[in-house]
Design a protein around this motif. Structure first.
Motif, PDB file in Angstrom:
ATOM      1  N   LYS A 150      -0.896   7.709   5.652  1.00 33.74           N
ATOM      2  CA  LYS A 150      -1.719   6.667   6.272  1.00 33.74           C
ATOM      3  C   LYS A 150      -0.962   5.340   6.353  1.00 33.74           C
ATOM      4  O   LYS A 150      -0.959   4.682   7.398  1.00 33.74           O
ATOM      5  CB  LYS A 150      -3.011   6.487   5.465  1.00 33.74           C
ATOM      6  CG  LYS A 150      -3.947   5.434   6.047  1.00 33.74           C
ATOM      7  CD  LYS A 150      -5.205   5.288   5.185  1.00 33.74           C
ATOM      8  CE  LYS A 150      -6.108   4.184   5.747  1.00 33.74           C
ATOM      9  NZ  LYS A 150      -7.323   3.988   4.899  1.00 33.74           N
ATOM     10  N   TYR A 162       5.867  12.362   4.674  1.00 35.41           N
ATOM     11  CA  TYR A 162       5.800  12.085   3.234  1.00 35.41           C
ATOM     12  C   TYR A 162       7.204  12.120   2.612  1.00 35.41           C
ATOM     13  O   TYR A 162       7.581  11.236   1.840  1.00 35.41           O
ATOM     14  CB  TYR A 162       4.900  13.120   2.565  1.00 35.41           C
ATOM     15  CG  TYR A 162       4.964  13.108   1.054  1.00 35.41           C
ATOM     16  CD1 TYR A 162       4.313  12.130   0.316  1.00 35.41           C
ATOM     17  CD2 TYR A 162       5.697  14.081   0.366  1.00 35.41           C
ATOM     18  CE1 TYR A 162       4.383  12.120  -1.070  1.00 35.41           C
ATOM     19  CE2 TYR A 162       5.778  14.068  -1.019  1.00 35.41           C
ATOM     20  CZ  TYR A 162       5.120  13.083  -1.730  1.00 35.41           C
ATOM     21  OH  TYR A 162       5.196  13.071  -3.086  1.00 35.41           O
ATOM     22  N   ARG A 202       5.451  -0.653  -8.683  1.00 38.93           N
ATOM     23  CA  ARG A 202       3.998  -0.451  -8.660  1.00 38.93           C
ATOM     24  C   ARG A 202       3.218  -1.623  -9.248  1.00 38.93           C
ATOM     25  O   ARG A 202       2.248  -2.093  -8.623  1.00 38.93           O
ATOM     26  CB  ARG A 202       3.628   0.833  -9.415  1.00 38.93           C
ATOM     27  CG  ARG A 202       2.181   1.229  -9.235  1.00 38.93           C
ATOM     28  CD  ARG A 202       1.765   2.375 -10.146  1.00 38.93           C
ATOM     29  NE  ARG A 202       0.508   2.946  -9.707  1.00 38.93           N
ATOM     30  CZ  ARG A 202      -0.675   2.383  -9.880  1.00 38.93           C
ATOM     31  NH1 ARG A 202      -0.757   1.205 -10.495  1.00 38.93           N
ATOM     32  NH2 ARG A 202      -1.773   2.947  -9.436  1.00 38.93           N
ATOM     33  N   ARG A 244       0.841  -1.211   0.000  1.00 34.47           N
ATOM     34  CA  ARG A 244       0.000   0.000   0.000  1.00 34.47           C
ATOM     35  C   ARG A 244       0.873   1.256   0.000  1.00 34.47           C
ATOM     36  O   ARG A 244       0.555   2.248  -0.667  1.00 34.47           O
ATOM     37  CB  ARG A 244      -0.942  -0.019   1.216  1.00 34.47           C
ATOM     38  CG  ARG A 244      -2.030  -1.073   1.135  1.00 34.47           C
ATOM     39  CD  ARG A 244      -3.110  -0.860   2.166  1.00 34.47           C
ATOM     40  NE  ARG A 244      -2.723  -1.318   3.498  1.00 34.47           N
ATOM     41  CZ  ARG A 244      -2.890  -2.549   3.969  1.00 34.47           C
ATOM     42  NH1 ARG A 244      -3.440  -3.475   3.201  1.00 34.47           N
ATOM     43  NH2 ARG A 244      -2.533  -2.860   5.197  1.00 34.47           N
ATOM     44  N   ASP A 267       1.899   6.706  -6.922  1.00 36.57           N
ATOM     45  CA  ASP A 267       0.806   7.586  -7.374  1.00 36.57           C
ATOM     46  C   ASP A 267       0.935   9.005  -6.829  1.00 36.57           C
ATOM     47  O   ASP A 267       0.075   9.853  -7.098  1.00 36.57           O
ATOM     48  CB  ASP A 267      -0.543   6.999  -6.941  1.00 36.57           C
ATOM     49  CG  ASP A 267      -0.861   5.693  -7.648  1.00 36.57           C
ATOM     50  OD1 ASP A 267      -0.225   5.416  -8.692  1.00 36.57           O
ATOM     51  OD2 ASP A 267      -1.732   4.947  -7.160  1.00 36.57           O
ATOM     52  N   ASP A 268       1.996   9.236  -6.026  1.00 38.45           N
ATOM     53  CA  ASP A 268       2.223  10.544  -5.405  1.00 38.45           C
ATOM     54  C   ASP A 268       1.002  10.997  -4.612  1.00 38.45           C
ATOM     55  O   ASP A 268       0.597  12.159  -4.655  1.00 38.45           O
ATOM     56  CB  ASP A 268       2.583  11.589  -6.468  1.00 38.45           C
ATOM     57  CG  ASP A 268       3.277  12.808  -5.855  1.00 38.45           C
ATOM     58  OD1 ASP A 268       3.784  12.685  -4.724  1.00 38.45           O
ATOM     59  OD2 ASP A 268       3.297  13.872  -6.507  1.00 38.45           O
ATOM     60  N   ASP A 269       0.416  10.049  -3.872  1.00 40.81           N
ATOM     61  CA  ASP A 269      -0.769  10.313  -3.049  1.00 40.81           C
ATOM     62  C   ASP A 269      -0.301  10.532  -1.612  1.00 40.81           C
ATOM     63  O   ASP A 269      -0.117   9.586  -0.848  1.00 40.81           O
ATOM     64  CB  ASP A 269      -1.722   9.115  -3.140  1.00 40.81           C
ATOM     65  CG  ASP A 269      -3.045   9.357  -2.421  1.00 40.81           C
ATOM     66  OD1 ASP A 269      -3.086  10.221  -1.525  1.00 40.81           O
ATOM     67  OD2 ASP A 269      -4.027   8.664  -2.763  1.00 40.81           O
ATOM     68  N   LYS A 270      -0.118  11.797  -1.262  1.00 41.27           N
ATOM     69  CA  LYS A 270       0.454  12.140   0.036  1.00 41.27           C
ATOM     70  C   LYS A 270      -0.367  11.586   1.197  1.00 41.27           C
ATOM     71  O   LYS A 270       0.190  11.020   2.148  1.00 41.27           O
ATOM     72  CB  LYS A 270       0.584  13.657   0.160  1.00 41.27           C
ATOM     73  CG  LYS A 270       1.125  14.114   1.511  1.00 41.27           C
ATOM     74  CD  LYS A 270       1.190  15.632   1.581  1.00 41.27           C
ATOM     75  CE  LYS A 270       1.519  16.083   2.993  1.00 41.27           C
ATOM     76  NZ  LYS A 270       1.536  17.554   3.100  1.00 41.27           N
ATOM     77  N   ASP A 271      -1.692  11.739   1.138  1.00 47.60           N
ATOM     78  CA  ASP A 271      -2.534  11.264   2.240  1.00 47.60           C
ATOM     79  C   ASP A 271      -2.395   9.756   2.429  1.00 47.60           C
ATOM     80  O   ASP A 271      -2.321   9.257   3.553  1.00 47.60           O
ATOM     81  CB  ASP A 271      -4.006  11.622   1.983  1.00 47.60           C
ATOM     82  CG  ASP A 271      -4.256  13.128   2.053  1.00 47.60           C
ATOM     83  OD1 ASP A 271      -3.434  13.835   2.661  1.00 47.60           O
ATOM     84  OD2 ASP A 271      -5.269  13.592   1.495  1.00 47.60           O
ATOM     85  N   ALA A 272      -2.362   9.028   1.313  1.00 47.81           N
ATOM     86  CA  ALA A 272      -2.232   7.566   1.391  1.00 47.81           C
ATOM     87  C   ALA A 272      -0.850   7.169   1.887  1.00 47.81           C
ATOM     88  O   ALA A 272      -0.703   6.167   2.606  1.00 47.81           O
ATOM     89  CB  ALA A 272      -2.507   6.946   0.025  1.00 47.81           C
ATOM     90  N   ALA A 305       1.030   4.072  -2.981  1.00 44.80           N
ATOM     91  CA  ALA A 305       0.789   5.488  -2.658  1.00 44.80           C
ATOM     92  C   ALA A 305       1.941   6.364  -3.129  1.00 44.80           C
ATOM     93  O   ALA A 305       1.728   7.454  -3.674  1.00 44.80           O
ATOM     94  CB  ALA A 305       0.583   5.642  -1.155  1.00 44.80           C
TER      95      ALA A 305
END
Length: 580
Positions: free
Chosen positions: A481, A499, A567, A466, A473-478, A470
């Motif tokens: 988490k 991050y 990925r 996970r 995908d450069d998904d900071k919130d994920a 994240a």
């Protein structure tokens, strides 16, 4: 002086219970002296002082034995500090003064050579440290350091054959010739904890390599790691948490039976995934002969190839000679030749892609075939005339090696080990990677040395998948988490810092990410901004894998985002678990 006080403070904390008993004994003796005559009081004071001195000495001896490996370890510690502390201060001073490049180059040249001399003198874990510099871990080491330390990837000092023979015969309880038909006296490689010899088994004629552990190396290693950890506690506390896990993992290297079992497990996993096997697969992994392995001896099949670093240098030499630019034309200066090679092949931050390399290789192979056809025509016509010199043929080893594919393959192999199998080699530095099949024009990776295999549980793998997804995908919130789920804790739990830490630790490093700072200063900045209280220990070796492979990528101008490379693997794992 301040550094010395902090070291002494650390020692006091480590032995507080014993020190308190010393003080209590002394205090009791002193108090008792008040109620006695002057003569008896003097004797009590003397007794108290003597007892306190003895107990304090005992505490010091215990500290030396437990933390630096006894008196020999203390000598090694002092020897290490005699170089490390002055040079550390010197480097910090130049950072503050913002010295020009020419001053830094001179300092790097002088310090790296002094460092290599010290490593050759002390050996032990310091060899591992030098290998980290050669591998450019974290993109932290200047080219001068990488070049100076590169000798440690495969040319460490070795033990005489008489020592090796005595170890083999002691472990097996019989003569060396009872087990081996042939045993080459000169080692083909020497590393930090042992050396390797070619041999032939007497029972069936199998060609094998035999890894022999040096005498007393385990105690030396333990003391060295603790010495470096003590230095970091004072000078670079940001590295202490990773060193604790690395120390624990390194200690598994001192049982070759365990290493053989780990080697076999990884080999079977890779073969089941159709990744390892014959020359058509991405890599080859040697088969251990488990029945011949002991705590200090590891026997495995021989892989016919050279170290990856050696083959990459050979490749550079061949391509430069093809362009009539041999090493001799650079006055024997490999650094200048490397610069020219980089320019000729347009190797910037990222060199040609795998597809571009393949196109170039096909064009050069067509040219090679044409040259060979002409040579054959000449040799069977004009060449038949007595006294005429025949033309030589070019084999496929003259073709360039696809550097981009090598990095892509290494990332895929280790990504599968970490994310799918959860059983991976935590030390894939260049000295542990061979390149096979170069002469046949079919380069294949050969993976060796599985002393530092790390295992992740299924849940740990899924959390890491996970996190990788994240980051890709450069998904900071994920990312934040997943990092929390992994167990990361800091004083402020600053999400920006979290991050950035995750990206540097597991994904990539570049000047944009580190804001133009050296990686060491940048990590210190992160730590000072939001001190880490707990790092996810189970993922430190996965971070080491990422950093080592990135370092190799930087060295061959094939920088990568590990998260993007991994990925597809992470996505497949999560999909199979019903999370996507």
């Amino acid at each position: 002086m301040q550094a010395a006080l902090r070291v002494r403070s650390s020692a006091a904390i480590c032995h507080r219970p014993l020190t308190q008993r010393c003080l209590l004994f002394s205090a009791t003796a002193s108090a008792g002296s008040k109620n006695n005559s002057s003569g008896g009081g003097a004797r009590n004071v003397a007794l108290g002082l003597a007892s306190g001195t003895l107990l304090t000495t005992a505490a010091a001896i215990a500290y030396v034995n437990n933390h630096v490996g006894g008196s020999d370890g203390l000598v090694r510690t002092i020897s290490f500090y005699s170089l490390a502390i002055p040079k550390y201060i010197q480097y910090r001073a130049h950072m503050i003064m913002q010295s020009p490049d020419e001053v830094w180059d001179e300092l790097h040249e002088e310090t790296s050579k002094a460092g290599l001399d010290k490593i050759m003198e002390l050996q032990g874990f310091y060899v591992k440290s030098g290998q980290m510099a050669a591998a450019n871990i974290g993109n932290a080491f200047p080219k001068i350091w990488q070049d100076t330390m590169s000798v440690l990837q495969d040319e460490c000092p070795s033990e005489p054959f008489e020592v090796v023979k005595s170890i083999v015969e002691s472990e097996y309880g019989c003569n060396l010739n009872d087990v081996f038909e042939t045993f080459e006296e000169t080692p083909i490689g020497a590393a930090s904890i042992g050396q390797v010899h070619r041999a032939t088994l007497k029972r069936d004629g199998s060609k094998v390599v035999v890894k022999i552990m040096y005498p007393g190396v385990e105690n030396i290693f333990r003391g060295d790691v603790r010495t470096i950890k003590m230095f970091c506690e004072v000078a670079q506390p940001v590295h202490v948490a990773p060193l604790i896990e690395i120390e624990k993992q390194f200690m598994t290297e001192f049982d070759y039976v365990l290493e053989a079992q780990q080697l076999e497990k990884v080999r079977k996993n890779m073969m089941a995934a159709d990744i390892a096997g014959d020359a058509s697969k991405l890599c080859a992994i040697p088969r251990p002969h488990l029945e011949l392995c002991t705590k200090r001896i590891l026997v495995m099949d021989e892989l016919n190839g050279n170290k990856l670093i050696t083959e990459l240098k050979n490749d550079m030499n061949r391509q430069m000679e093809r362009m009539n630019k041999s090493l001799a034309k650079f006055g024997g200066d490999e650094a200048e030749m490397q610069k020219s090679f980089t320019k000729e092949f347009a190797l910037g931050e990222n060199g040609p892609t795998s597809e571009q390399y393949e196109t170039l290789i096909k064009l050069l192979d067509a040219k090679r075939r044409a040259v060979n056809a002409y040579a054959a025509l000449y040799n069977y016509s004009v060449g038949l005339i007595p006294g005429t010199k025949r033309k030589e043929y070019q084999d496929k080893s003259s073709l360039p090696i696809n550097h981009a594919k090598l990095i892509d393959d290494l990332l895929h192999i280790h990504g599968h080990q970490v994310l799918v199998d959860g059983v991976f080699n935590g030390d894939p530095h260049p000295g542990n990677i061979l390149l096979l099949g170069v002469k046949e024009g079919k380069p294949q990776l050969g993976l060796i040395d599985f002393g530092q295999v790390k295992t992740l549980t299924k849940e740990e793998r899924l959390v890491f998948c996970r996190l990788i997804l994240a980051l890709a995908d450069d998904d900071k919130d994920a990312v934040v988490k997943a990092l929390k789920e992994a167990g990361y804790k800091s004083q402020k739990m600053d999400e920006d810092i979290m991050y950035t830490y995750a990206r540097v630790a597991y994904d990539e490093d570049n000047e944009t990410l580190t804001q133009g700072q050296h990686i060491q200063l940048f990590m210190e900045h992160l730590h000072d901004s939001d001190p880490v209280e707990h790092l996810p220990q189970q993922y430190i070796m996965a971070s080491r894998v990422s950093i080592l492979l990135r370092g190799l990528g930087h060295a061959v101008h094939q920088s990568r985002s590990v998260a993007k490379a991994w990925r597809p693997i992470a996505e497949k794992v999560l999909r199979e678990e019903g999370e996507l």
